[in-house]
Design an enzyme around this catalytic site. Structure first.
Site: not given
Length: 309
Positions: A137, A162, A237
């Site tokens: 992230s 991600d 996610h």
């Protein structure tokens, strides 16, 4: 863009899937307390005598470094020393101290050469000439920024799980690294990215955690070759996190896949290991096989793209 058509040689014609399972090395978890010039770090190290490359992994927003313990144990069990810095909760929640986080994570990199050997198991040596940085992230964006910025230690590879660069194209977090020009990122090292198919989708009234324009696709578009891209099409996610409060918190706020989370962790861990083996150890067989036969992964990867020149 030139997407490489990777072909198997006779020596690699029979797929090896061992990277998707835990390795044979026993491991030790180590927590090093915060110091005046360095944040707290969580380390997973092999215990068998040897010299191992280092994988620095930066956690995402609103989660702790230890909530990736299963993923980092998977990587370490294959012969890497995983080092995960911990950001203070306030800075993680507010998502507004990116430049400070970049500096403090850089301090961890500077600490590796002299500090890491003092906390490792007996007869275990860190090879600080072979360092990869990665993150999930927002931590993935910080990893890219670290590789772009100047440090005394050479970074040999970058990995994003991600990765996300902000809430939207108009609301990017510092440090801002995107120019929206293909292949423009000032990186001269191999890059690998795992994206999620559901991360860009909103859940009820909550905006997506990995919005289009600032997510894995743009990191892929702006990275220079060699770059390796894997899309976990049916996962969300937060599906690579350990079970616990942080995972269930993200599950309430963002879309998650219906498949096994354990398989997602194995897939992410295996891809990281294959990439690090290739770029830090010169052992590229597993990375080649995944590119040619992505169905050997425990989850669906679609697409898988290798751009090598």
């Amino acid at each position: 863009m030139s997407v490489v058509d990777v072909k198997l040689s006779p020596a690699t014609s029979s797929p090896k899937t061992s990277v998707f399972e835990r390795g044979n090395l026993k491991m030790k978890e180590i927590k090093v307390e915060r110091s005046a010039d360095r944040k707290e770090v969580y380390i997973v190290s092999p215990t068998k005598e040897g010299k191992y490359p280092v994988f620095v992994f930066i956690h995402g927003c609103c989660v702790s470094n230890t909530t990736y313990s299963h993923l980092l144990q998977h990587v370490a069990s294959h012969g890497f020393i995983a080092v995960a810095p911990a950001d203070p909760l306030v800075s993680s929640l507010l998502c507004c101290f990116g430049k400070q986080e970049l500096k403090s994570d850089g301090n961890v990199l500077e600490w590796l050469a002299e500090g890491l050997p003092t906390v490792l198991p007996d007869n275990v040596t860190a090879d600080t000439t072979k360092i990869a940085v990665g993150g999930h992230s927002r931590g993935g964006k910080i990893a890219f920024a670290l590789a772009i910025s100047n440090t005394h230690l050479k970074i040999s590879a970058v990995f994003g799980v991600d990765p996300v660069a902000g809430g939207s194209t108009d609301n990017r977090t510092d440090p801002k690294i995107f120019s929206y020009i293909p292949r423009c990122l000032d990186l001269n090292v191999p890059v690998a990215i795992i994206g999620t198919g559901l991360g860009s989708q909103a859940k009820c009234l909550m905006p997506p955690f990995a919005p289009c324009g600032v997510n894995h696709a743009e990191f892929f578009n702006e990275s220079k070759p060699p770059i390796y891209y894997f899309l976990a099409k049916d996962y969300g996610h937060g599906d690579m996190l350990d079970d616990g409060i942080e995972y269930w918190f993200t599950k309430l706020l963002t879309k998650h896949g219906k498949g096994s989370k354990e398989l997602m962790i194995k897939a992410c861990g295996g891809i990281i290991v294959a990439f690090l083996n290739a770029k830090l150890k010169g052992e590229d067989e597993d990375l080649i096989i995944i590119g040619v036969q992505p169905n050997i992964a425990p989850i669906k990867l679609d697409p898988v793209l290798y751009v090598e020149n």
